[in-house]
Design an enzyme around this catalytic site. Sequence first.
Site, short mmCIF file in Angstrom:
data_model
loop_
_atom_site.label_atom_id
_atom_site.label_comp_id
_atom_site.label_asym_id
_atom_site.label_seq_id
_atom_site.Cartn_x
_atom_site.Cartn_y
_atom_site.Cartn_z
N HIS A 74 0.63 -1.22 0.12
CA HIS A 74 -0.08 -0.08 0.17
C HIS A 74 0.80 1.12 -0.03
CE1 HIS A 74 -3.01 -2.86 0.90
NE2 HIS A 74 -2.31 -3.33 1.98
N SER B 37 14.88 20.62 -16.53
CA SER B 37 13.63 21.39 -16.89
C SER B 37 13.91 22.94 -17.46
CB SER B 37 12.96 21.70 -15.71
OG SER B 37 12.21 22.89 -15.82
N LYS C 61 15.90 20.95 -11.32
CA LYS C 61 15.18 19.75 -11.82
C LYS C 61 16.06 18.83 -12.34
CE LYS C 61 10.96 19.31 -11.65
NZ LYS C 61 10.00 18.57 -10.85
N GLU D 210 9.74 7.41 -17.36
CA GLU D 210 8.43 7.94 -17.51
C GLU D 210 7.93 7.78 -19.01
OE1 GLU D 210 8.26 12.23 -16.69
OE2 GLU D 210 8.66 11.84 -14.43
#
Length: 465
Positions: A164, A285, A291, A298
């Site tokens: 979980h 970024s 970043k 992804e």
Amino acid sequence: MTDQHLDTSGKAWSGRFSEPVSDLVKRYTASVSFDQRMALQDIRGSLAHARMLAKQAIIAAADLAAIERGMGQIQGEIERDEFQWNLDDEDVHLNIEKRLIALVGDAGKRLHTGRSRNDQVATDIRLWLRDSIDAIDELLRNYQAALLDLAERHAATPMPGFTHMQVAQPVTFGHHLLAYVEMAQRDRTRLADCRRRMNRLPLGAAALAGTSFPIDREFVARELGFDGVCENSLDAVSDRDFAIEFCAAASLTMMHVSRFSEELVLWLSPRMGFIDLADRYCTGSSIMPQKKNPDVPELARGKTGRVYGHLMGLLTLMKGQPLAYNKDNQEDKEPLFDTVDTLVDTLRIFAELVPGISVKEAAMGEALKQGYATATDLADYLVKQGLPFRDAHEAVARAVRAAEAKGCDLAGVSLEELRTFSALIGADVFAVLSIDGSLAARNHIGGTAPAQVRAAIGRAREALA
Ligand code: ARG
């Protein structure tokens, strides 16, 4: 004089027609822009067919020699990227056949005896997909080998195992990685199953009913490395279940890669900070200078959806098609090719990326401290002292609540206070509450004890060899 005077467009089948097709229809119905990828398989299939025709005395030995010479030249032209693909000739089959006829004349015109593009294309796709499956199996193997190397280095590195998305119990990072090795192993067996069912020869089915020539299908099957022939001519030319099955296996493989990708993204997020990834797999970024984005995982996660889409597309393409061949089937290639391309690129990049993962052991250890990861070990300890498991569970739950109130982990609670939850707790409890003790205790096949992880790596390496 040939029937050339009836020919309205120079197409192989145009003798039947009184006007040429419009440019739009030509473009709409042509597949050469994409099916030229199967050119070498098409030539292989044609050569096997021609050899069989000569062996059966359906064509002359001299015709076969001319066909072999012409195909040799065409193959060279294709490999050197000099072949002139022509939309007017519709597909890969007619383009090559037309060039053959231009090169060797009547012998080239005899090649299509006892054959149809319907059994030809069904053969080409199988040959093409078989080569692709073999390449993908090798890539999966490389990916597994990379995972095993990393797992070996971290056979004893503790990290939190989650359920979980909450810290559950300690595991080793090596054990965690081995889960993905197992998934990839099943993926490989699925592909092998698909390959085995697919590896039957459609040629000889001709358009749909077989041919009146005395062909030898077994011979062609052997020439092309098939395990046998498709037993029913209607089925041979019309079903694409093997392509669907491949896309299903590819979808499962991508699904597994997407799970790993998601974990990489989570582990890389500064909140978790469990790993670092070599800069070459990340991007910055354009606006936020701080970043470092995990674009590769992804994208792998995103491309998984694309592969599922192709599976659905092919299932829908096939749904409700009456026997036998229908032109719908020409739409099988682009999704199939794109599935292979996506899977190949993804696996190649992951085999390279895995060695670029560096583990931040301190962050993994810190997270373990925060999650009461050894609570189950304390419960097991009480059970071993004679307490029924449900009572032990209850006592430990209360101990966790007390630790939470104090803001420490279970090992930070004093023996005196622990004993208020159960008098069965003795001074030896702290060995049980340690992460290393918890790991070492799970010492059975499939467990996370470092010794078991090393043994599992050894078995997996043997399976790869
Ligand atoms: N380009 C076609 C395909 O991919 C080859 C088979 C064409 N057969 C036909 N009867 N039109 O399916």
